[in-house]
Write an enzyme that holds these catalytic residues in place. Structure first.
Site, PDB file in Angstrom:
ATOM      1  CD1 TRP A  54      -2.625   1.520   0.539  1.00  0.00           C
ATOM      2  CD2 TRP A  54      -2.072   1.866   2.500  1.00  0.00           C
ATOM      3  NE1 TRP A  54      -3.292   2.576   1.031  1.00  0.00           N
ATOM      4  CE2 TRP A  54      -2.885   2.800   2.529  1.00  0.00           C
ATOM      5  CE3 TRP A  54      -1.587   1.647   3.897  1.00  0.00           C
ATOM      6  CZ2 TRP A  54      -3.546   3.652   3.086  1.00  0.00           C
ATOM      7  CZ3 TRP A  54      -2.007   2.717   4.797  1.00  0.00           C
ATOM      8  CH2 TRP A  54      -3.063   3.637   4.544  1.00  0.00           C
ATOM      9  CB  ALA A  68      -6.919  -2.788   6.048  1.00  0.00           C
ATOM     10  CG  ASP A  70      -2.322  -2.719   6.983  1.00  0.00           C
ATOM     11  OD1 ASP A  70      -3.250  -2.902   7.682  1.00  0.00           O
ATOM     12  OD2 ASP A  70      -2.005  -1.891   6.239  1.00  0.00           O
ATOM     13  CE  LYS A  93      -9.977  -0.046   3.494  1.00  0.00           C
ATOM     14  NZ  LYS A  93      -9.260   0.696   4.250  1.00  0.00           N
TER      15      LYS A  93
END
Length: 394
Positions: free
Chosen positions: A127, A210, A208, A243
């Site tokens: 990212w 997400a 991470d 999300k």
């Protein structure tokens, strides 16, 4: 003073969004922005979120500050959702943050406090904001091989070879599921091999996560994170609720610091609270309270999980449809990776020139590295995209 400032490079995704808005073509397709969209192009408010907000509206009688680390009930609910029973709760320090990005930033600052000379190993690609924040903080980055442009899968041999160069005191940044931007993910045995490297080198993992719930299911998507957390002495986890709860603008995230030494939990918790105080004092609470309400109410949690499953299955269906349509048009299975990838994104593995051609000739917008948001499609636009991909020669 201000005359000494220099213009900063424009965010490529935000610039792409503006180009899309300015495009007058009715047939244009937005596959660039990183939010979930339903078949009508809307990013909907989930049913359970609406219900939780209504509960809060009726019962909340104060907007006073919460603690520096946020509402402890939010921390408990998120630790349970992400980690399950993988590690004892007493080993986990947790602090609410402004979104997953806030959790990433706080994690990097914690690393800098603990190990000023730590190197952070990042997947190539990752990212973009990982790289941007690390650069801004002046932290050393070491890329490790990840995506294979030929197979559109994981270059696992290259990944392992690069991670073996990590040392104790270094940090290895991993995507817990639904890798962004590629959509290519490790399988269970590959995760076991990564854990072995972490144990052998003494490097600290930072995960991470997400997109929990967008790949193979809420618990399945957390399986690798739980396995890593249970296998190493220390771990950092940055989680986002943007999300899977659809509360992008509420900026709801959490940073967890895990230590096998339970006596370290108090120190870690105090450090997380200190970092919050330095950066923004008290974290946002509205989104966190929505999440807590949903996770602690059996009926709301059940409805939320059902809608999350619908979202996940919709994206899987679009992946299967697109891979099938491309197979039909190309007469080959070279696009089969699209059905194998998980999460909102897939990387086509083509050139920026081809991406430009898709935009200029067909009004199809995706990031220059060929990352496309599968959730930007619907059943009617999948054939349009497939035809365009073949026509430009990808």
């Amino acid at each position: 003073m201000f005359e000494t400032l220099q213009a900063q490079p424009a965010d490529k995704i935000l610039a792409l969004m503006q180009m899309y808005k300015d495009d007058p073509r009715d047939t244009k397709i937005d596959l660039g922005v990183g939010v979930y969209k339903d078949a009508t192009g809307l990013t909907p408010v989930m049913r359970a979120v609406k219900a939780a907000e209504h509960q809060l509206w009726e019962t909340q009688n104060s907007k006073a500050y919460t603690g520096l680390a946020g509402d402890p009930a939010f921390g408990d609910a998120m630790v349970q959702m992400v980690l399950g029973d993988a590690v004892p709760r007493a080993q986990v320090a947790a602090a609410a943050t402004p979104g997953g990005t806030g959790a990433i930033r706080q994690a990097f600052e914690l690393i800098q406090m603990a190990r000023p000379n730590a190197r952070v190993f990042v997947s190539n690609p990752t990212w973009p904001n990982h790289l941007s924040i690390l650069k801004y903080l002046g932290m050393e980055m070491v890329p490790y091989r990840y995506f294979d442009d030929d197979t559109r899968g994981v270059d696992f041999d290259g990944m392992i070879a690069d991670l073996k160069t990590a040392q104790k005191g270094d940090v290895v940044l991993l995507h817990g599921c639904c890798h962004n931007p590629t959509g290519a993910n490790l399988n269970a045995s590959q995760w076991d091999a990564v854990i072995k490297v972490l144990q052998d080198t003494g490097a600290t993992p930072m995960i991470d996560i997400a997109y929990q719930g967008f790949g193979d299911g809420l618990d399945a998507d957390a399986a690798a994170t739980r396995k890593v957390a249970a296998a190493v002495p220390e771990c950092l986890i940055a989680a986002s609720c943007s999300k899977n709860f659809g509360i992008y603008r509420e900026r709801t995230g959490i940073l967890m610091a895990l230590s096998a030494d339970t006596s370290a939990q108090k120190l870690n918790q105090g450090t997380l609270a200190f970092l919050n105080r330095q950066n923004f004092s008290f974290p946002p609470d509205h989104g966190a309270r929505i999440v807590t309400t949903i996770l602690n109410d059996d009926a709301l949690r059940s409805d939320w999980m059902a809608e999350l499953e619908d979202i996940r299955n919709t994206m899987l269906g679009l992946r299967t449809q697109l891979a099938g349509e491309l197979q039909r048009l190309s007469g080959s299975d070279r696009f089969g990776f699209l059905a194998d990838h998980r999460g909102m994104f897939s990387r086509l593995g083509t050139t920026s020139e081809m991406v430009d051609k898709l935009r200029e000739d067909h009004g199809i917008y995706m990031v220059g590295d060929s990352r496309m948001n599968i959730a930007g499609l619907n059943a009617e636009t999948v054939p349009i995209l497939a035809k365009a991909i073949i026509e430009v020669g990808i």
